[in-house]
Design a protein around this motif. Structure first.
Motif, short mmCIF file in Angstrom:
data_model
loop_
_atom_site.label_atom_id
_atom_site.label_comp_id
_atom_site.label_asym_id
_atom_site.label_seq_id
_atom_site.Cartn_x
_atom_site.Cartn_y
_atom_site.Cartn_z
N ALA A 1 -9.93 43.19 10.60
CA ALA A 1 -8.94 43.49 11.64
C ALA A 1 -7.65 42.70 11.45
CB ALA A 1 -9.53 43.20 13.02
N ASN A 2 -7.75 41.50 10.89
CA ASN A 2 -6.56 40.64 10.74
C ASN A 2 -6.01 40.63 9.32
OD1 ASN A 2 -8.64 39.30 9.55
ND2 ASN A 2 -8.18 37.30 10.49
N ASN A 3 -6.60 41.46 8.40
CA ASN A 3 -6.13 41.45 7.03
C ASN A 3 -6.48 42.78 6.35
OD1 ASN A 3 -5.38 40.99 4.41
ND2 ASN A 3 -6.75 39.25 4.07
N PRO A 4 -5.50 43.69 6.19
CA PRO A 4 -5.80 44.99 5.59
C PRO A 4 -6.16 44.93 4.11
CG PRO A 4 -3.44 44.74 5.94
CD PRO A 4 -4.09 43.57 6.62
N LEU A 5 -6.04 43.75 3.51
CA LEU A 5 -6.40 43.60 2.10
C LEU A 5 -7.81 43.03 1.92
CD1 LEU A 5 -3.05 42.17 0.63
CD2 LEU A 5 -3.79 44.55 0.81
N GLN A 6 -8.53 42.87 3.04
CA GLN A 6 -9.88 42.29 2.97
C GLN A 6 -10.91 43.30 3.44
OE1 GLN A 6 -10.46 38.42 4.92
NE2 GLN A 6 -12.50 39.09 5.58
N VAL A 7 -11.92 43.55 2.59
CA VAL A 7 -13.03 44.42 2.94
C VAL A 7 -14.20 43.56 3.40
CG1 VAL A 7 -14.66 46.17 2.11
CG2 VAL A 7 -12.29 46.17 1.27
N ASP A 8 -14.66 43.80 4.62
CA ASP A 8 -15.75 42.98 5.17
C ASP A 8 -17.12 43.45 4.69
OD1 ASP A 8 -14.07 41.28 6.54
OD2 ASP A 8 -14.22 42.37 8.44
N ASN A 9 -17.32 44.78 4.60
CA ASN A 9 -18.62 45.26 4.14
C ASN A 9 -18.55 46.71 3.73
OD1 ASN A 9 -19.54 47.03 6.53
ND2 ASN A 9 -19.06 45.08 7.53
#
Length: 335
Positions: free
Chosen positions: A182-190
Motif C-alpha cells: 500500500a505504501n510502495n508500488p514497487l514492492q510486491v508483498d505476496n
C-alpha cells in the motif's frame, strides 16, 4: 468440477447489463457515454476497405502495448520496453528498461509502469521519474511463462497470466494475483494463484471495473474470449465463455463499444461487441503472422480514429521484416 456456461445461459444474457454497471472506464480504452453515431465517427477502422496501414517503428518481437492516462505509449518486445515519442512528424522508440529481457504483458497503476518478462521477473518504474526506467522488482514462483498483465481498480493488485506455452518449462496455466504494498508500488508483498486454468492455454488479460477478461484456447476450441468477475472478497467468480473465436488469439483491448482482438497465426484483427459477436474484421494476412496486440489511438500522439497493432512475427526471430514492428492503421476516406 468445471462448469461451462454457453450463450444460451441466462447469465450470459445478463452480461451486457453487468458490463454497463461496472462504473469505470476500461483499462485499455476510453469510454464516453454518447450515441452510437458519435462512437462510430470517432472509432478506428476495422476492415480493409477503410484502412490505410503504415509501419511506425521497428520493435524486435513486438508483443504488447499500453497507454498511460495522459497518452504516453509504451511497447514491450523481445529485447526491451520502449516509450513511443514524437518529434514533429517523426516517431522514435526510447528504451525505458534497464536491461535486456523477453518482455510480455504491461500494466499501469499508481503512476507506475509494470512489465512482465518471460523469464519470470516483474519489472517496474515510476512514470514521473526522468529519465524513466523500469528495473526488476519481483521474481515469480511456479510460473512457466509470465505473460499477460493487468491491475485492480485501486492499483494494489496485479493479475498475471501464466501461459500459453513456454520453451523451457511445462505449462502451468493459471492467473496469479500479486499483492502490491500500500505504501510502495514497487514492492510486491505476496503471490497467490487466483484462478487455476488446468488444461487451458491462457494468454492476454484486461480489466474493466470488477470484470477480468482473458483469451485462451482449450482443445477442441482454437480460441476464446472469457470473462470472470472479481468478487467483493477479491476471489475469482465463475469464468464464462463470452466468445468462441475462429483463430488462435493473442492479446486484446477493450473499446467503448466492444473488444479489439488479435489473431496470432492469421495476421488479423477483429472487432467484437460486448455480447461477443464479431461485427468487423481485417482479412487474413493483413498483418504479419504473429499479430500480438491491438489498441485504439489516444491523443496527443494519435487520433482516436487510429488503430495501433504490434506485429511480433516469427517467434524468437528479431531482425527480419516479418513482424518486429509497430503499425498504425489510419482511417482512410472512403468515397
Amino acid at each position: 468440477m468445471r462448469i461451462r456456461i454457453f450463450f444460451g445461459s441466462p447469465l450470459v444474457l445478463l452480461l451486457p447489463a453487468l458490463i454497463a454497471c461496472t462504473g469505470e472506464e476500461p483499462v485499455a480504452g476510453t469510454t464516453t457515454r454518447t450515441n452510437v453515431s458519435s462512437i462510430e465517427q470517432n472509432s478506428p477502422c476495422f476492415n480493409n476497405t477503410c484502412a490505410s496501414l503504415q509501419e511506425l517503428l521497428t520493435v524486435p518481437d513486438a508483443e504488447n502495448m499500453i497507454f498511460s492516462n495522459d497518452g504516453r505509449l509504451f511497447v514491450s518486445g523481445g529485447q526491451s520496453v520502449v516509450e513511443v515519442v514524437k518529434n514533429g512528424d517523426d516517431f522514435a522508440a526510447q528504451t525505458v528498461s534497464s536491461g535486456v529481457c523477453n518482455f510480455t504483458g504491461l500494466a499501469i497503476a499508481r503512476n507506475t509502469l509494470y512489465a512482465n518478462c518471460g523469464d519470470g521477473t516483474l519489472w517496474a518504474g515510476a512514470l514521473n521519474k526522468s529519465p524513466m526506467t523500469i528495473t526488476p522488482v519481483f521474481n515469480y514462483t511456479g510460473m512457466a511463462l509470465a505473460n499477460g498483465l493487468t491491475s485492480s481498480a485501486d492499483g494494489q493488485t496485479l493479475y498475471a497470466v501464466d501461459g500459453p506455452l513456454a520453451a523451457t518449462a511445462l505449462p502451468s496455466p493459471k492467473i496469479v494475483k500479486l499483492a502490491i504494498a500500500a505504501n510502495n508500488p514497487l514492492q510486491v508483498d505476496n503471490q497467490t494463484t487466483w484462478l487455476d486454468l488446468a488444461g487451458r492455454f491462457p494468454n492476454g488479460i484486461q480489466r474493466r471495473g470488477q470484470l477480468l477478461y482473458f483469451t485462451d484456447s482449450e482443445i477442441p476450441n482454437l480460441g476464446r474470449l472469457n470473462v470472470v468477475p472479481i468478487r467483493t472478497d477479491g476471489s475469482a467468480g465463475m469464468p464464462l465463455v463470452l466468445a468462441s473465436l475462429q483463430s488462435l488469439p493473442d492479446d486484446f483491448s477493450i473499446l467503448s463499444d466492444g473488444f479489439a482482438v488479435t489473431y496470432f497465426l492469421t495476421g488479423q484483427v477483429i472487432k467484437l461487441n460486448f455480447q461477443g459477436a464479431q461485427v468487423d474484421g481485417f482479412n487474413p494476412l493483413t498483418f504479419s503472422t504473429g499479430t500480438s496486440q491491438v489498441m485504439q489511438g489516444r491523443p496527443p500522439l494519435f487520433s482516436s480514429t487510429d488503430l495501433l497493432v504490434t506485429e511480433k512475427g516469427i517467434l524468437g526471430e528479431q531482425s527480419s521484416p516479418i513482424g518486429n514492428k509497430l503499425t498504425v492503421v489510419r482511417k482512410a476516406t472512403v468515397d
